[in-house]
Design an enzyme around this catalytic site. Sequence first.
Site, PDB file in Angstrom:
ATOM      1  CG  HIS A 178      48.238 -55.399  63.829  1.00 12.10           C
ATOM      2  ND1 HIS A 178      48.295 -55.854  62.521  1.00 12.10           N
ATOM      3  CD2 HIS A 178      49.461 -55.637  64.342  1.00 12.10           C
ATOM      4  CE1 HIS A 178      49.486 -56.338  62.270  1.00 12.10           C
ATOM      5  NE2 HIS A 178      50.222 -56.215  63.355  1.00 12.10           N
ATOM      6  CG  ASP A 202      52.808 -53.726  63.368  1.00 12.32           C
ATOM      7  OD1 ASP A 202      52.600 -54.746  64.051  1.00 12.32           O
ATOM      8  OD2 ASP A 202      53.417 -53.766  62.272  1.00 12.32           O
ATOM      9  CG  ASP A 203      55.854 -53.776  66.346  1.00  9.02           C
ATOM     10  OD1 ASP A 203      55.742 -54.528  67.323  1.00  9.02           O
ATOM     11  OD2 ASP A 203      55.708 -54.154  65.164  1.00  9.02           O
ATOM     12  CG  HIS A 228      51.324 -60.476  61.419  1.00  9.96           C
ATOM     13  ND1 HIS A 228      50.611 -60.707  62.564  1.00  9.96           N
ATOM     14  CD2 HIS A 228      51.995 -59.304  61.614  1.00  9.96           C
ATOM     15  CE1 HIS A 228      50.854 -59.711  63.422  1.00  9.96           C
ATOM     16  NE2 HIS A 228      51.680 -58.852  62.875  1.00  9.96           N
ATOM     17  CG  HIS A 285      53.216 -57.020  67.554  1.00 11.02           C
ATOM     18  ND1 HIS A 285      53.128 -58.374  67.345  1.00 11.02           N
ATOM     19  CD2 HIS A 285      52.838 -56.432  66.384  1.00 11.02           C
ATOM     20  CE1 HIS A 285      52.734 -58.606  66.098  1.00 11.02           C
ATOM     21  NE2 HIS A 285      52.548 -57.447  65.488  1.00 11.02           N
ATOM     22  CD  GLU A 338      54.440 -56.944  58.124  1.00 10.03           C
ATOM     23  OE1 GLU A 338      54.537 -58.108  58.563  1.00 10.03           O
ATOM     24  OE2 GLU A 338      54.877 -55.943  58.744  1.00 10.03           O
TER      25      GLU A 338
HETATM   26  N1  ADE Z   1      56.158 -58.754  65.119  1.00  7.60           N
HETATM   27  C1  ADE Z   1      56.033 -57.513  65.553  1.00  7.60           C
HETATM   28  N2  ADE Z   1      55.656 -56.705  64.563  1.00  7.60           N
HETATM   29  C2  ADE Z   1      55.521 -57.469  63.452  1.00  7.60           C
HETATM   30  C3  ADE Z   1      55.154 -57.221  62.117  1.00  7.60           C
HETATM   31  N3  ADE Z   1      54.847 -56.005  61.671  1.00  7.60           N
HETATM   32  N4  ADE Z   1      55.154 -58.255  61.263  1.00  7.60           N
HETATM   33  C4  ADE Z   1      55.472 -59.469  61.684  1.00  7.60           C
HETATM   34  N5  ADE Z   1      55.837 -59.756  62.919  1.00  7.60           N
HETATM   35  C5  ADE Z   1      55.853 -58.764  63.814  1.00  7.60           C
HETATM   36 ZN    ZN Z   2      52.169 -56.883  63.535  1.00 10.07          ZN
END
Ligand code: ADE
Ligand code: ZN
Length: 337
Positions: free
Chosen positions: A14, A275-276, A194, A16, A197
Amino acid sequence: MEDFIRRLPKVELHLHIEGSMEPELMFELAQRNNVSLPYASVEEARNAYHFQDLQSFLDIYYQGADVLITERDFFDLTWAYLMRCKADNVIHTEIFFDPQTHTARGIAFDTVINGIYHALKQGEKELGITSQLIMCFLRHLSEEAAFETLEQAKPHLNRIVGVGLDSSELGNPPEKFARVFAEALSLGLKTVAHAGEEGPAQNIRDAISLLHVSRVDHGVQCVQDDELVSELALSRMPLTVCPLSNIKLRVFDSMTDHNIIRLLDRGLCVTINSDDPAFFGGYMTDNFLALYHAMAPTRSQFAQFTRNAIEAAFVSPEAKQAMMQKLDDFTVVNHLH
Ligand code: ADE
Ligand code: ZN
């Protein structure tokens, strides 16, 4: 223990790719492409990375992506992430990309996927890191826009293992994309989404029953529905959990409140992911370390996260076997058997 965590073989499911752009690279690309940024310096950008919720993050994240223009930009972005993988002993990664973030700005779909894909192939050859690519639909956009994106992806289906669903969960439930996911499945693609969350446990149920997902991204809100937790354990439905992300976006107040260890103890196929990472304070090792400092899971629990990720990966049984062997070799040397 920290040394053990750094050296542990890891699998990321996971990530991005746009969320791996460090402010230093963002400034470099802004200069290269003559794009103006709303920040005066790298430090000012970092200082702006404080979020109240998912949407407040997404606004800043989409803006940062404006500096990505050429195939080389997408290559450099992906290569920088792979160098972090190497440092963190990530042996396999399955990355998301958001084509609509770029095509909406006039960047060709081919430019995006070619840059990312060529870096992944080079990473396999030069770094020994295997990978897969998952194309996400932005759920705040229309079903029609998602269908158009799937159409653009058709010449590249041999490079994409599956489709996903990201962006604003609240107000954009899985059912909005049931038809486009059905077409993706009919093309032989896997599906993930997703769900749970920020949104309710019902979104997890709907992602499974309406989108036929093979994995749920995040999924931590499953605890609202105890019956669902039991079903997820029984079916070994993987959840790609992102601990640092959940703290930064205030899904949990603090890491000590995070439920990933409880879910692991209940037999769910939970995994640790970043994630990011450029926005949330760290890559794979940082996520493992943050959990360690908050909840001190055992070495065998940490190894189980990698075992779960291998089980959940979109690769052949042979490739899974080879990754399990790498993990077993590591655990034997570290007296976990
Ligand atoms: N796009 C990038 N990170 C995300 C996240 N945590 N939840 C939803 N969309 C995303
Ligand atoms: Zn994500």
